[in-house]
Scaffold this active site. Sequence first.
Site, PDB file in Angstrom:
ATOM      1  CD  GLU A   1      -7.210   8.306   5.819  1.00  9.50           C
ATOM      2  OE1 GLU A   1      -6.909   8.266   7.075  1.00  9.50           O
ATOM      3  OE2 GLU A   1      -6.385   7.967   5.265  1.00  9.50           O
TER       4      GLU A   1
ATOM      5  CD1 TRP B   1      -3.145   1.876   6.174  1.00 15.46           C
ATOM      6  CD2 TRP B   1      -5.155   3.016   6.299  1.00 15.46           C
ATOM      7  NE1 TRP B   1      -3.901   2.177   4.856  1.00 15.46           N
ATOM      8  CE2 TRP B   1      -5.185   2.729   5.051  1.00 15.46           C
ATOM      9  CE3 TRP B   1      -6.427   3.612   6.885  1.00 15.46           C
ATOM     10  CZ2 TRP B   1      -6.076   3.117   4.046  1.00 15.46           C
ATOM     11  CZ3 TRP B   1      -7.421   3.970   5.785  1.00 15.46           C
ATOM     12  CH2 TRP B   1      -7.194   3.661   4.478  1.00 15.46           C
TER      13      TRP B   1
ATOM     14  CE1 TYR C   1      -3.566   2.736   0.669  1.00 16.90           C
ATOM     15  CE2 TYR C   1      -2.116   3.489   2.639  1.00 16.90           C
ATOM     16  CZ  TYR C   1      -3.143   3.728   1.717  1.00 16.90           C
ATOM     17  OH  TYR C   1      -4.105   4.589   1.802  1.00 16.90           O
TER      18      TYR C   1
END
Length: 176
Positions: free
Chosen positions: A27, A35, A5
């Site tokens: 988000e 994350w 990522y």
Amino acid sequence: MMQDYYDTEWGMPVRDERGMFERLSLEAFQSGLSWATILRKRPAFRRAFDEFDPDTVAAYDEADVERLMADAAIVRNLSKIRATITNARATVGLRERGGLVEFVWSFQPESTPEPRSIEEVPTTSPESLALAKALRKEGFAFVGPTTMFALMEAVGIVDTHLVGSHRRGSSGVWTT
């Protein structure tokens, strides 16, 4: 997963509505979580939220909220689920004024941070504060200044890759 990522997606410009809505939504779901958790669940989020198609999500009703709350493959947070639906409706509403992508990118700063260490990477900026305030005015939810700064990093509006990183400037938005 995180390395891939970081190396291929994070910080690269997002210029399509669905992509921006997905990043904004994820988000918000990430708030208070890692994350890595969100990234692992991203395929399930995409399935659960109809590939983050704003028109489809904007039409969700209470049955959809119940379906999402019962889906163990995603983060089952009622406030965040409702915010995603609210934000889909606000995204559709922004189309008559240029759309979500143009709106978010209009908060691009004159310059980007130039951190030399992780400790120097900011978590907010005057622009993320202004973006959060402007989005709330447009009816968006779960769009605080820290979350919006993370969005700005994720979609290439700012480049917080460390100076000297092989990724610094790779988005083509910033040349330093």
